[in-house]
Design a protein around this motif. Structure first.
Motif, PDB file in Angstrom:
ATOM      1  N   UNK A  42      -5.561  14.965  11.107  1.00 30.78           N
ATOM      2  CA  UNK A  42      -4.309  14.173  11.618  1.00 30.78           C
ATOM      3  C   UNK A  42      -4.387  12.662  10.935  1.00 30.78           C
ATOM      4  N   UNK A  43      -5.587  12.083  11.266  1.00 30.70           N
ATOM      5  CA  UNK A  43      -5.700  10.787  10.545  1.00 30.70           C
ATOM      6  C   UNK A  43      -5.524  10.759   9.121  1.00 30.70           C
ATOM      7  N   UNK A  44      -6.061  11.356   8.345  1.00 36.65           N
ATOM      8  CA  UNK A  44      -6.057  11.700   6.965  1.00 36.65           C
ATOM      9  C   UNK A  44      -4.592  11.755   6.542  1.00 36.65           C
ATOM     10  N   UNK A  45      -4.098  12.851   7.068  1.00 37.11           N
ATOM     11  CA  UNK A  45      -2.529  12.861   7.100  1.00 37.11           C
ATOM     12  C   UNK A  45      -1.686  11.903   7.172  1.00 37.11           C
ATOM     13  N   UNK A  46      -1.818  10.958   8.201  1.00 37.08           N
ATOM     14  CA  UNK A  46      -1.117   9.740   8.641  1.00 37.08           C
ATOM     15  C   UNK A  46      -1.429   8.659   7.289  1.00 37.08           C
ATOM     16  N   UNK A  47      -2.750   8.652   7.095  1.00 41.88           N
ATOM     17  CA  UNK A  47      -2.871   7.602   5.996  1.00 41.88           C
ATOM     18  C   UNK A  47      -2.202   8.126   4.599  1.00 41.88           C
ATOM     19  N   UNK A  52     -15.659   7.475  10.285  1.00 41.23           N
ATOM     20  CA  UNK A  52     -16.261   8.759   9.942  1.00 41.23           C
ATOM     21  C   UNK A  52     -15.779   9.074   8.441  1.00 41.23           C
ATOM     22  N   UNK A  53     -14.349   9.066   8.428  1.00 41.37           N
ATOM     23  CA  UNK A  53     -13.809   9.373   7.424  1.00 41.37           C
ATOM     24  C   UNK A  53     -14.134   8.581   5.971  1.00 41.37           C
ATOM     25  N   UNK A  54     -14.478   7.166   6.234  1.00 37.60           N
ATOM     26  CA  UNK A  54     -14.844   6.190   5.106  1.00 37.60           C
ATOM     27  C   UNK A  54     -16.266   6.704   4.912  1.00 37.60           C
ATOM     28  N   UNK A  55     -17.244   6.968   5.887  1.00 39.90           N
ATOM     29  CA  UNK A  55     -18.816   7.293   5.500  1.00 39.90           C
ATOM     30  C   UNK A  55     -18.587   8.696   4.592  1.00 39.90           C
ATOM     31  N   UNK A  56     -17.624   9.572   4.987  1.00 35.17           N
ATOM     32  CA  UNK A  56     -17.519  10.909   4.154  1.00 35.17           C
ATOM     33  C   UNK A  56     -16.732  10.604   2.672  1.00 35.17           C
ATOM     34  N   UNK A  73     -10.877   4.600   2.193  1.00 36.91           N
ATOM     35  CA  UNK A  73     -11.560   3.383   1.363  1.00 36.91           C
ATOM     36  C   UNK A  73     -10.911   2.317   2.293  1.00 36.91           C
ATOM     37  N   UNK A  74     -11.709   1.149   2.158  1.00 35.36           N
ATOM     38  CA  UNK A  74     -11.030  -0.092   2.933  1.00 35.36           C
ATOM     39  C   UNK A  74     -10.433  -0.843   2.001  1.00 35.36           C
ATOM     40  N   UNK A  75      -9.262  -1.587   2.264  1.00 34.46           N
ATOM     41  CA  UNK A  75      -8.527  -2.445   1.446  1.00 34.46           C
ATOM     42  C   UNK A  75      -9.024  -3.924   1.861  1.00 34.46           C
ATOM     43  N   UNK A  76      -8.236  -4.789   1.427  1.00 32.11           N
ATOM     44  CA  UNK A  76      -8.490  -6.324   1.603  1.00 32.11           C
ATOM     45  C   UNK A  76      -7.960  -6.568   2.931  1.00 32.11           C
ATOM     46  N   UNK A  77      -8.449  -7.617   3.700  1.00 26.57           N
ATOM     47  CA  UNK A  77      -7.885  -7.940   4.717  1.00 26.57           C
ATOM     48  C   UNK A  77      -6.557  -8.495   4.895  1.00 26.57           C
ATOM     49  N   UNK A  87      -6.787   3.158   3.193  1.00 20.88           N
ATOM     50  CA  UNK A  87      -5.834   4.322   2.093  1.00 20.88           C
ATOM     51  C   UNK A  87      -6.908   5.309   1.759  1.00 20.88           C
ATOM     52  N   UNK A  88      -6.281   6.376   1.100  1.00 16.48           N
ATOM     53  CA  UNK A  88      -7.024   7.426   0.885  1.00 16.48           C
ATOM     54  C   UNK A  88      -7.801   7.201  -0.459  1.00 16.48           C
TER      55      UNK A  88
END
Length: 417
Positions: free
Chosen positions: A16-21, A49-53, A57-61, A73-74
Motif C-alpha cells: 500500500x505504501x509503495x503504491x501510494x508513492x 523499512x522500504x528504504x532499507x530494502x 529513496x529519500x529526496x532533498x528536504x 520516491x520509488x
C-alpha cells in the motif's frame, strides 16, 4: 490481497505504501499516512523499512510552514522486470525498472514465425539484456513476462508460411524455454491481453471498470476488462476478437483477422512496391495512404460489426482501439469504426465510448514487463484500472513536497488500487 497473519498484513501494508508513492511521484511520511490511512508511526516505520530494502529513496528536504519534510520516491533500481513479446512478425524484449522506465530494449523482425528462429531470438534477446545488467541489479529481477499469441501454429495461409513448419510450435513450450535461458520465473500471457494490461497500467484510455480493448498487430486481438480487472478466462483465451466470424455467403470461412489485421495491410503495401517498415512508421507517403484507404474500407465495417456483437454479450462502457498503425492511420480507423457502429441497429444496447489507445505499438511487450511488477508489488495484483482521484484530494499540505514534486507522472505505472 490482505494477509490473515502478521507477516501477511505487514507485506500488504508495504505494498500500500509503495503504491501510494508510485501514484504521487513523491510523498513525505505524513503524506504516506494520509494516502494509505495508516497512522503516522506505522507509515514512518514502513517507509524506513522500504528504504532499507532499496525500494524507496529519500529526496532533498522541503521547507514550508512548520517542520521541514523529506519526501521519498520509488527507487528505480529497487526492482527490475523483463518483458518478452513473441509475435508473428517480430520478437521484442524490454527491461524496465521499478518505476516503469525503460532500461534497455531489443527487437528483431521476422519473415515468418518459424519456431527455431523465433525462440532463438527470444532467448537470445533475454539473455543479452540480463547479461548486461550489473550483478546487484540482476539479483533484483522480479521475473519475466512472456506475451505471445495463443496459437502460433495457426493461420499459416494468411501469413504465407508453410503449414508443416508452423506445426513445429506444437512441440515447443516457450515459457519453459525462456525460464531455462534466464533462470528466472516466467509468467505467460496472451499478447493482446498483455497489451490491454499496458493500457490499464501505463496508458490513459482505460479508466472504466468494464471495457473491450482491441489491438491491431500482425493479427487483430483483444482483451476484456471486467470490474477493473483483466479478465483472461478459465483457459486464458478471453478477448479473442480476431476469431469473430464475419458475415458472408454460405460456406465462407472468414474471421475478423481476414479483414482487419496488419498482415493484410502489409500485403497490400508490398504489392504496391512500398516499404512496409517505412509505411508503418508514417513515412510511406501518398502511395501508402492510398493502400491504407483500401484496407480501412473493409477493416472498419468489420470491426464495427465485431464491436456491436461484443456489446450484445457484455455491456462494455468503452472500447479502446490501439496497435501498430501510425497515429494518423489509427485515428482514421477509429473514426471509421465509430461511423460503422453508428450504422448498426443497436436497439436494446447501451451507448459505448470508442477511444484511441495511448500506448501504441510497444503495448504488448510493455504489458509483459509490467505485469510481473504488478503481481509482486500491487496491493491488489488483479486490479489494474486506476481509480482517478479529484485534484483537490491530491493537494499537498505545507509540510509535504510542492505540487511539482507530488504530481503523478503519466509515465509511471500505477499499481492497482
Amino acid at each position: 490481497m490482505r494477509g490473515g497473519d502478521a507477516a501477511g498484513l505487514r507485506a500488504f501494508n508495504e505494498r500500500r505504501v509503495l503504491d501510494a508513492v508510485l501514484r504521487a511521484g513523491a510523498l513525505s511520511k505524513a503524506g504516506v499516512a494520509r494516502a494509505t490511512g495508516l497512522s503516522n508511526q506505522a507509515a514512518a516505520v514502513i517507509v524506513e523499512r522500504l528504504i532499507e530494502q532499496g525500494l524507496l529513496a529519500k529526496g532533498d528536504k522541503v521547507r514550508g510552514r512548520g517542520q521541514p519534510s523529506t519526501p521519498v520516491s520509488v527507487a528505480g533500481t529497487g526492482a527490475f522486470s523483463l518483458g518478452v513479446k513473441i509475435g508473428r512478425r517480430s520478437v521484442e524484449a524490454l527491461l524496465i525498472d521499478l518505476g516503469g522506465e525503460t532500461v534497455a530494449a531489443r527487437a528483431t523482425r521476422l519473415e515468418a514465425p518459424l519456431p527455431g528462429p523465433v525462440m532463438a531470438a527470444a532467448t537470445g534477446q533475454a539473455r543479452e539484456l540480463l547479461d548486461e545488467m550489473p550483478r546487484e541489479h540482476r539479483a533484483r529481477l522480479v521475473g519475466v513476462g512472456l506475451a505471445l499469441p495463443g496459437e502460433m501454429d495457426a493461420w499459416a495461409d494468411e501469413l504465407g508460411a508453410p503449414r508443416a513448419a508452423l506445426a513445429g510450435w506444437r512441440a515447443v513450450d516457450p515459457g519453459a524455454a525462456l525460464a531455462r535461458a534466464t533462470g528466472a520465473p516466467v509468467a505467460v500471457y496472451n499478447d493482446a491481453a498483455a497489451a490491454c494490461a499496458a493500457e490499464m497500467l501505463a496508458g490513459e484510455a482505460l479508466d472504466v471498470s468494464c471495457a473491450l480493448y482491441i489491438h491491431v498487430g500482425a493479427f487483430i486481438g483483444g482483451g476484456v476488462v471486467l470490474d477493473g480487472r483483466l479478465f483472461r478466462g478459465s483457459r486464458l483465451n478471453a478477448g479473442a476478437v480476431g476469431s469473430m466470424p464475419l458475415a458472408g455467403g454460405r460456406g465462407r470461412r472468414r474471421q475478423l483477422i481476414h479483414a482487419a489485421s496488419g498482415v493484410g495491410l502489409a500485403r497490400g503495401l508490398r504489392a504496391a512496391g512500398i516499404d512496409v517498415t517505412r509505411a508503418m512508421a508514417g513515412m510511406g507517403g501518398p502511395a501508402a495512404d492510398t493502400v491504407f484507404e483500401g484496407w480501412v474500407a473493409a477493416a472498419a465495417p468489420a470491426l464495427g460489426r465485431a464491436v456491436v456483437s461484443a456489446l450484445s454479450v457484455i455491456d462494455f462502457e468503452a472500447v479502446v482501439i490501439d496497435g501498430v498503425l501510425p497515429p494518423a492511420w489509427r485515428g482514421r480507423l477509429l473514426d471509421d469504426t465509430r461511423e460503422a457502429v453508428e450504422g448498426f441497429d443497436r436497439t436494446g444496447l447501451s451507448r459505448v465510448s470508442i477511444r484511441e489507445g495511448t500506448v501504441g505499438g510497444e503495448a504488448r511487450v510493455l504489458g509483459a514487463a509490467l505485469l510481473p511488477l504488478q503481481a509482486r508489488f500491487a496491493p491488489e495484483p488483479e486490479l489494474l484500472v486506476r481509480r482517478r482521484q479529484p485534484r483537490a484530494e491530491a493537494r499537498p499540505t505545507p509540510a509535504d513536497p510542492p505540487p511539482a514534486v507530488e504530481a503523478p507522472s503519466p509515465h509511471l505505472p500505477r499499481w492497482g488500487s
